[in-house]
Design a protein around this motif. Structure first.
Motif, PDB file in Angstrom:
ATOM      1  N   TYR A  13      38.292  46.178  31.813  1.00  0.00           N
ATOM      2  CA  TYR A  13      37.665  45.328  32.319  1.00  0.00           C
ATOM      3  C   TYR A  13      38.353  44.141  31.827  1.00  0.00           C
ATOM      4  O   TYR A  13      39.678  44.049  31.018  1.00  0.00           O
ATOM      5  CB  TYR A  13      36.378  45.314  31.499  1.00  0.00           C
ATOM      6  CG  TYR A  13      36.619  45.543  29.908  1.00  0.00           C
ATOM      7  CD1 TYR A  13      36.532  43.439  29.689  1.00  0.00           C
ATOM      8  CD2 TYR A  13      36.919  46.352  29.272  1.00  0.00           C
ATOM      9  CE1 TYR A  13      36.272  43.129  27.774  1.00  0.00           C
ATOM     10  CE2 TYR A  13      36.999  45.897  27.711  1.00  0.00           C
ATOM     11  CZ  TYR A  13      36.462  44.701  27.285  1.00  0.00           C
ATOM     12  OH  TYR A  13      36.770  44.400  25.961  1.00  0.00           O
ATOM     13  N   ASP A  14      38.484  43.179  32.004  1.00  0.00           N
ATOM     14  CA  ASP A  14      38.969  41.657  32.526  1.00  0.00           C
ATOM     15  C   ASP A  14      37.917  41.008  31.259  1.00  0.00           C
ATOM     16  O   ASP A  14      37.036  40.395  31.738  1.00  0.00           O
ATOM     17  CB  ASP A  14      39.491  40.875  33.343  1.00  0.00           C
ATOM     18  CG  ASP A  14      40.281  41.706  33.986  1.00  0.00           C
ATOM     19  OD1 ASP A  14      41.304  42.434  33.448  1.00  0.00           O
ATOM     20  OD2 ASP A  14      40.294  41.975  34.968  1.00  0.00           O
ATOM     21  N   LEU A  24      30.811  40.906  36.190  1.00  0.00           N
ATOM     22  CA  LEU A  24      31.036  41.347  37.507  1.00  0.00           C
ATOM     23  C   LEU A  24      31.081  42.741  37.701  1.00  0.00           C
ATOM     24  O   LEU A  24      31.094  43.502  37.413  1.00  0.00           O
ATOM     25  CB  LEU A  24      32.125  40.316  37.597  1.00  0.00           C
ATOM     26  CG  LEU A  24      31.734  39.508  37.394  1.00  0.00           C
ATOM     27  CD1 LEU A  24      33.199  38.728  38.100  1.00  0.00           C
ATOM     28  CD2 LEU A  24      31.042  38.248  38.421  1.00  0.00           C
ATOM     29  N   HIS A  26      31.432  45.923  41.251  1.00  0.00           N
ATOM     30  CA  HIS A  26      32.129  46.030  42.618  1.00  0.00           C
ATOM     31  C   HIS A  26      31.012  46.484  42.992  1.00  0.00           C
ATOM     32  O   HIS A  26      31.230  47.693  42.748  1.00  0.00           O
ATOM     33  CB  HIS A  26      33.650  46.073  42.096  1.00  0.00           C
ATOM     34  CG  HIS A  26      33.470  47.313  41.592  1.00  0.00           C
ATOM     35  ND1 HIS A  26      33.797  48.338  42.187  1.00  0.00           N
ATOM     36  CD2 HIS A  26      34.834  47.639  40.092  1.00  0.00           C
ATOM     37  CE1 HIS A  26      33.898  49.266  41.624  1.00  0.00           C
ATOM     38  NE2 HIS A  26      34.798  48.788  39.994  1.00  0.00           N
ATOM     39  N   ARG A  32      37.564  46.021  40.508  1.00  0.00           N
ATOM     40  CA  ARG A  32      37.197  45.104  40.419  1.00  0.00           C
ATOM     41  C   ARG A  32      38.377  43.910  40.857  1.00  0.00           C
ATOM     42  O   ARG A  32      37.666  42.737  40.583  1.00  0.00           O
ATOM     43  CB  ARG A  32      37.418  44.828  38.714  1.00  0.00           C
ATOM     44  CG  ARG A  32      38.878  44.243  38.333  1.00  0.00           C
ATOM     45  CD  ARG A  32      39.000  44.749  36.751  1.00  0.00           C
ATOM     46  NE  ARG A  32      39.958  44.609  35.867  1.00  0.00           N
ATOM     47  CZ  ARG A  32      40.582  45.635  35.397  1.00  0.00           C
ATOM     48  NH1 ARG A  32      40.622  46.665  36.238  1.00  0.00           N
ATOM     49  NH2 ARG A  32      42.032  44.990  35.046  1.00  0.00           N
ATOM     50  N   TRP A  35      36.177  40.417  42.630  1.00  0.00           N
ATOM     51  CA  TRP A  35      35.878  39.502  42.091  1.00  0.00           C
ATOM     52  C   TRP A  35      37.159  38.187  42.127  1.00  0.00           C
ATOM     53  O   TRP A  35      36.984  37.452  41.613  1.00  0.00           O
ATOM     54  CB  TRP A  35      35.205  39.282  41.340  1.00  0.00           C
ATOM     55  CG  TRP A  35      34.432  40.660  41.388  1.00  0.00           C
ATOM     56  CD1 TRP A  35      34.508  41.221  41.230  1.00  0.00           C
ATOM     57  CD2 TRP A  35      32.538  40.019  42.008  1.00  0.00           C
ATOM     58  NE1 TRP A  35      33.166  42.452  41.158  1.00  0.00           N
ATOM     59  CE2 TRP A  35      31.938  41.533  42.248  1.00  0.00           C
ATOM     60  CE3 TRP A  35      32.715  39.158  42.672  1.00  0.00           C
ATOM     61  CZ2 TRP A  35      31.067  41.354  42.341  1.00  0.00           C
ATOM     62  CZ3 TRP A  35      31.158  39.242  43.668  1.00  0.00           C
ATOM     63  CH2 TRP A  35      30.265  40.254  43.111  1.00  0.00           C
ATOM     64  N   ARG A  36      38.227  38.795  42.332  1.00  0.00           N
ATOM     65  CA  ARG A  36      39.435  37.192  42.458  1.00  0.00           C
ATOM     66  C   ARG A  36      39.371  35.805  42.689  1.00  0.00           C
ATOM     67  O   ARG A  36      39.906  35.577  42.122  1.00  0.00           O
ATOM     68  CB  ARG A  36      40.923  37.610  43.082  1.00  0.00           C
ATOM     69  CG  ARG A  36      41.300  37.615  44.230  1.00  0.00           C
ATOM     70  CD  ARG A  36      42.564  37.811  44.610  1.00  0.00           C
ATOM     71  NE  ARG A  36      42.719  38.436  45.925  1.00  0.00           N
ATOM     72  CZ  ARG A  36      42.809  36.623  46.887  1.00  0.00           C
ATOM     73  NH1 ARG A  36      43.147  36.019  46.416  1.00  0.00           N
ATOM     74  NH2 ARG A  36      43.452  36.851  47.712  1.00  0.00           N
ATOM     75  N   GLN A  38      36.325  34.855  42.638  1.00  0.00           N
ATOM     76  CA  GLN A  38      35.538  33.973  41.882  1.00  0.00           C
ATOM     77  C   GLN A  38      35.631  33.453  40.833  1.00  0.00           C
ATOM     78  O   GLN A  38      34.846  33.155  40.058  1.00  0.00           O
ATOM     79  CB  GLN A  38      34.552  35.305  41.427  1.00  0.00           C
ATOM     80  CG  GLN A  38      33.318  35.156  42.810  1.00  0.00           C
ATOM     81  CD  GLN A  38      33.381  35.920  44.533  1.00  0.00           C
ATOM     82  OE1 GLN A  38      34.055  37.501  44.149  1.00  0.00           O
ATOM     83  NE2 GLN A  38      33.733  34.675  45.690  1.00  0.00           N
ATOM     84  N   LEU A  39      37.025  34.551  39.930  1.00  0.00           N
ATOM     85  CA  LEU A  39      37.084  34.265  38.786  1.00  0.00           C
ATOM     86  C   LEU A  39      38.058  32.785  38.349  1.00  0.00           C
ATOM     87  O   LEU A  39      36.940  33.054  36.603  1.00  0.00           O
ATOM     88  CB  LEU A  39      38.082  35.433  38.193  1.00  0.00           C
ATOM     89  CG  LEU A  39      37.958  36.615  38.443  1.00  0.00           C
ATOM     90  CD1 LEU A  39      39.229  37.418  38.264  1.00  0.00           C
ATOM     91  CD2 LEU A  39      37.043  37.012  37.547  1.00  0.00           C
ATOM     92  N   LEU A  47      32.693  35.806  31.988  1.00  0.00           N
ATOM     93  CA  LEU A  47      33.897  36.658  33.050  1.00  0.00           C
ATOM     94  C   LEU A  47      33.788  38.164  32.854  1.00  0.00           C
ATOM     95  O   LEU A  47      35.036  37.735  32.134  1.00  0.00           O
ATOM     96  CB  LEU A  47      33.716  35.870  34.308  1.00  0.00           C
ATOM     97  CG  LEU A  47      33.459  34.660  35.186  1.00  0.00           C
ATOM     98  CD1 LEU A  47      34.276  34.501  36.071  1.00  0.00           C
ATOM     99  CD2 LEU A  47      32.292  35.017  35.373  1.00  0.00           C
ATOM    100  N   ASN A  49      34.514  41.413  34.187  1.00  0.00           N
ATOM    101  CA  ASN A  49      35.324  42.192  35.317  1.00  0.00           C
ATOM    102  C   ASN A  49      35.236  43.202  34.692  1.00  0.00           C
ATOM    103  O   ASN A  49      36.240  43.836  34.697  1.00  0.00           O
ATOM    104  CB  ASN A  49      36.197  41.078  35.812  1.00  0.00           C
ATOM    105  CG  ASN A  49      36.321  41.645  37.494  1.00  0.00           C
ATOM    106  OD1 ASN A  49      35.191  42.167  37.958  1.00  0.00           O
ATOM    107  ND2 ASN A  49      36.992  41.396  38.492  1.00  0.00           N
TER     108      ASN A  49
END
Length: 269
Positions: A13-14, A24, A26, A32, A35-36, A38-39, A47, A49
């Protein structure tokens, strides 16, 4: 990239930003990286991710599990009592599972392009491509499997491949190939499903926003409309001109809708 332990390995995760936590989640077959777009759009929020098990940089499962377990494992690892959940497709079903089985851990949820984890597929377009995809699995035709995925969930029933942004198609192809090659097993471990999800929808107590691409398959439309008509106080936002991957195809529109929802719940302006 960070790691959280789970029953049979780890979850990748990030962890970005500060503020109320937003997990988030996916789509299936992707990871994941969807979602780039949205970040950078949710300043004031934290967030998280997450790569689901058997996707991206998370472990390939070796024991039975439920996809909602990934969410609670991440929250436990970070010492978080609860979070907002934003899920696309498979990620939306995971978010709903958590809202049903662990309502105290969900502050609000956004689900896009999904039903519950007991999804049903009846439309000719979807059933035909899923059957083709199953034949590709049996024949170990990875390229064919991925192309079926793109036809179904990137192009959809209303567009030819050339009518879709080629960059989005290329991103999804790379993610799908990564999943199909890195996480393939001779005897895959299939996740369990939460029980009686459709009957239990009135039990969902968290605020819910559903997002639907106008050009998504009819089965998804019917399921998402049923969810938002059944969950108390839920709302549905239909995005014109978008297919299944609303967050990738119409990121500004998607981000604005989610931001409005989250800000309304947290009292931000």
């Amino acid at each position: 990239m960070n790691r959280a332990p789970c029953a049979d390995g780890h979850l990748a995760y990030d962890d970005l930003g500060d503020g109320p936590p937003v997990v988030l989640l996916h789509d299936g077959t992707l990871d994941r990286r969807v979602w780039r777009r949205q970040l950078a759009a949710f300043d004031g929020y934290r967030l998280l991710n997450l790569d689901a098990r058997s996707h991206g940089e998370s472990s390939t499962p070796t024991t039975e599990y439920r996809r909602g377990d990934d969410v609670t494992a991440l929250l436990d690892h970070l010492g978080l009592d609860s979070a907002f959940l934003v899920g696309q497709s498979m990620g939306g079903t995971s978010a709903l599972d958590v809202a049903l089985d662990h309502p105290e851990r969900v502050d609000g949820l956004v689900i896009s392009g999904c039903g519950t984890s007991e999804q049903h597929w009846r439309g000719e377009f979807v059933v035909g491509l899923l059957e083709r995809q199953a034949r590709c699995v049996a024949e170990r035709d990875t390229e064919g499997y991925v192309e079926c995925f793109l036809d179904l969930w990137v192009d959809g029933p209303h567009r030819d491949p050339h009518e879709v942004d080629p960059a989005i198609r290329a991103e999804c192809r790379a993610m799908a190939m990564h999943t199909a090659t890195r996480h393939a097993r001779p005897d895959p471990v299939l996740p369990g499903k939460a029980a009686d999800t459709w009957a239990r929808l009135p039990e969902v107590s968290a605020p819910l926003l559903g997002i639907l691409g106008e050009l998504d398959v009819v089965d998804v439309r019917e399921m998402l409309e049923r969810i938002t008509a059944t969950v108390p106080g839920a709302e549905l936002d239909v995005v014109a001109g978008a297919g299944h991957l609303v967050n990738m195809e119409r990121p500004d529109r998607f981000n604005a809708s989610v931001r409005r929802f989250l800000d309304g719940l947290t009292g931000r302006t």
